[in-house]
Structures are given as structure tokens and as C-alpha cells.
Design a protein around this motif. Structure first.
Motif, PDB file in Angstrom:
ATOM      1  N   TRP A 268       0.866  -1.187   0.000  1.00 27.92           N
ATOM      2  CA  TRP A 268       0.000   0.000   0.000  1.00 27.92           C
ATOM      3  C   TRP A 268       0.895   1.226   0.000  1.00 27.92           C
ATOM      4  CZ3 TRP A 268      -4.232   0.734   4.335  1.00 27.92           C
ATOM      5  CH2 TRP A 268      -5.132   1.740   3.948  1.00 27.92           C
ATOM      6  N   GLU A 270       0.806   4.146  -1.248  1.00 27.26           N
ATOM      7  CA  GLU A 270       0.219   5.468  -1.018  1.00 27.26           C
ATOM      8  C   GLU A 270       0.205   5.821   0.460  1.00 27.26           C
ATOM      9  OE1 GLU A 270      -1.744   3.563  -4.598  1.00 27.26           O
ATOM     10  OE2 GLU A 270      -1.239   2.978  -2.547  1.00 27.26           O
ATOM     11  N   GLU A 271       0.134   4.802   1.306  1.00 27.07           N
ATOM     12  CA  GLU A 271       0.115   5.017   2.752  1.00 27.07           C
ATOM     13  C   GLU A 271       1.405   4.540   3.426  1.00 27.07           C
ATOM     14  OE1 GLU A 271      -2.147   6.532   4.580  1.00 27.07           O
ATOM     15  OE2 GLU A 271      -3.465   6.976   2.878  1.00 27.07           O
ATOM     16  N   HIS A 280      -2.917  -3.385   9.753  1.00 26.02           N
ATOM     17  CA  HIS A 280      -1.950  -2.568   9.032  1.00 26.02           C
ATOM     18  C   HIS A 280      -0.554  -3.087   9.360  1.00 26.02           C
ATOM     19  CE1 HIS A 280      -4.871   0.663   8.028  1.00 26.02           C
ATOM     20  NE2 HIS A 280      -5.439   0.267   9.153  1.00 26.02           N
TER      21      HIS A 280
END
Length: 334
Positions: A268, A270-271, A280
Motif C-alpha cells: 500500500w 500510497e500510505e 496494518h
């Protein structure tokens, strides 16, 4: 080096932090301090025992409740949503599975497009929030959103998918979703203060969520009156510490099942992170965490196995937690 307490106190003073910070190392509490006000109108201070909303932090508890049902044989990772939806939500594709939903790889349309909201406070629910008190109440909100990509062929963080998981769990068991989370996750973990509370009847120990660092406007008109699978559970810093102890000791799901949940399923970038099944994950390291961000709520609870450090930062305004999170990440290895 500046002491941890002094560093957090200084950052809290500088940023106007409102909430609780707790840091444990090897199951020993190194810091647990409350800042700011739980109720600004009545000048009631936050304490270390205050209940805070966790927004999407609830997704991890949803994932664990679903995995408990997988362990029991009530569901499997391959169970299709369609097998329990019947005639409801006809735009959910036939091949969308529990595993796709847990990993945010289902491709179903989302009722809440986080990327479209320039400011989290600008988002307005498509139905009056008082109508969203049970998981079944979300059906009109979930309906009518076309598929974005075929199941398993992409990643898109998806709130609707986790409400759908709650609905699947309810229909498979005949038990209301908040009760499933309580019995399958919170009770085994000793999280006695963690529950889905109604925003219009919060108990005295619960913090009101505020839309900015100052002022009296709360988030009561921005969020469902009672949360479901994608967010809205209230908890305390102590309960979240107990959560990590229980999780790592195998009291919620088996160690083998937990390893499956924290195995990266998606990058991920973008994060600057990866994602597993409900957790996460650090982009390159071993840190794993719960996170929530919504109008009046900002929250992270993280565990880093390599250093045995666990921290929780939980705030009752929209952006309050992030400066303290950055400080702790820098302090303990990013």
C-alpha cells in the motif's frame, strides 16, 4: 536524551493534544498519561480510564471475530458473501469471499469514498445517522454501488466490505454483531471496557469527539449512531494493552491463524505500509497496528515484536493523534 515522559508532554503541549498516550515495553508500562478534555462544554478532563471512539480501529476486531468463526467452522475464508446475502445487495459479485473482504480486495463499491473527501469533516452519511443503529440498518447504504474491479485483482481500502463482514457474521450465527465482538474478542482478551456505544447516550466516562482542536462542535451528526463492522467501537488505553497481550498469547485466535492475518497480502505505497487481514503492517519492518481516523477520532495502537514495544495513542479530535504517533515512531524506530 530527553525522557519519554518529557518528550510526550512537550509534544502534547505544543500540539494541543487531547487524549491518552500509553507505552509498554516487554509488558511493562513505561508511560500512561491523559491530556485535554473529554467534555469541553463542562470542562471534564480526560483520564487514563476515559472511553474513546476508535473509528476504523474496530476493523481489526471485526476481522478477529470473523476468524474466530472460521476456526469454529461457522465460516471459511472461501465463504462467499452471496451465500448469505440472498436477494440483498445484488451488485455484490458472486465470487466475492470472506478473504477478499478481509484483505480489502473484494472490488465491491464503497459507501464511503475516503479519497473523495478533502476533509474528513466534510463527509455526510447518505441517510440520517440515527437510522444506523444495527448492521441490518446499513443495507440501504451499502446498496447500489457498482463493482470497481474483479474480486482479488486489486486493493482498495473499503469500509463497506467490513460492514458486509459484520452482516455475514450475524447471518451465519443469528447473533447481533456487537455481541459477537464482545463474546469472541473482548471477553477472551479481558477488554471489559470495550463496546459499541450509541453516540446519543454515551456514559459519563466516554469522551465526546470534536471536529477541531478548539471549539464545542462534536461529531454526533457525522457518524452512525452506533458503529458496525467498519468502525465505531469505544475502548480505553488499558483495554488496548490487554488486547495485545491476549492476541500474542493466543487467547483470541490461534498463533497459526494470527500469522495468517499479519502476513502481507498487499503493498500500500500510497500510505507507506502493507496490509494483511484486518491489520496494518509496516512497509518493511515487523510493526503491526490498528488505526482509526474519522470526524472527531484519531487513533493508533501498534506492536513491534522486534523491540517488544506496544503503544496506543487515542484522541478525541480528528487530527489529534498524529503528532504523537510520529514522535513515538521516531523514538522507537519508525
Amino acid at each position: 536524551m530527553q525522557s519519554l515522559q518529557d518528550a510526550v508532554d512537550e509534544a502534547a503541549e505544543r500540539t494541543g493534544f487531547s487524549g491518552v498516550v500509553r507505552v509498554d515495553r516487554a509488558r511493562r508500562t513505561e508511560l500512561c498519561t491523559a491530556y485535554g478534555l473529554a467534555d469541553r462544554a463542562h470542562e471534564i478532563p480526560n483520564t487514563v480510564e476515559t472511553l474513546f471512539g476508535t473509528a476504523s480501529g474496530a476493523k481489526t476486531l471485526t476481522a478477529l471475530a470473523v476468524m474466530r468463526l472460521v476456526e469454529r467452522g461457522t465460516l471459511s475464508l472461501g465463504t462467499t458473501a452471496r451465500s448469505l446475502l440472498g436477494e440483498d445487495l445484488p451488485l455484490v459479485a458472486d465470487d466475492v469471499t470472506v478473504e477478499h473482504l478481509l484483505a480489502h480486495r473484494s472490488g465491491i463499491g464503497d459507501y464511503f469514498d475516503e479519497d473523495a473527501a478533502a476533509d474528513i469533516r466534510d463527509y455526510v452519511m447518505p441517510v440520517p445517522v440515527h437510522r444506523l443503529a444495527t448492521t441490518e440498518d446499513y443495507l440501504p447504504v451499502l446498496d447500489g454501488h457498482p463493482t470497481v474491479f474483479p474480486a482479488g485483482e486489486g486493493f482498495a481500502y473499503n469500509n463497506a466490505g467490513y460492514v458486509l463482514l459484520a452482516l455475514i457474521a450475524e447471518r451465519a450465527t443469528g447473533v447481533a454483531f456487537p455481541d459477537l465482538v464482545r463474546t469472541l474478542v473482548c471477553e477472551p482478551a479481558g477488554m471489559s471496557d470495550t463496546a459499541f456505544l450509541r453516540s446519543d447516550e454515551l456514559p459519563g466516562r466516554a469522551a465526546r469527539g470534536y471536529l477541531s482542536s478548539t471549539g464545542l462542535r462534536t461529531n454526533v451528526l457525522h457518524l452512525p449512531v452506533r458503529g458496525s463492522g467498519d468502525g465505531g467501537i469505544y475502548s480505553t488505553a488499558a483495554d488496548l494493552s490487554a488486547f495485545w497481550d491476549a492476541l500474542l498469547a493466543g487467547r483470541i485466535v490461534s498463533p497459526e491463524r494470527l500469522a495468517e492475518m499479519v502476513r502481507p497480502r498487499t503493498d500500500w505505497p500510497e500510505e507507506s505500509r502493507r496490509y494483511g487481514l484486518g491489520f496494518h503492517l509496516h512497509a518493511t519492518g515487523d510493526a503491526v497496528w490498528l488505526e482509526g481516523y474519522d470526524a472527531g477520532v484519531s487513533f493508533r495502537s501498534l506492536h513491534r515484536p522486534s523491540t517488544s514495544v506496544t503503544y496506543t495513542v487515542i484522541s478525541n479530535w480528528s487530527d489529534g493523534a498524529w503528532p504523537i504517533v510520529r514522535l513515538l515512531d521516531e523514538r522507537f524506530g519508525g
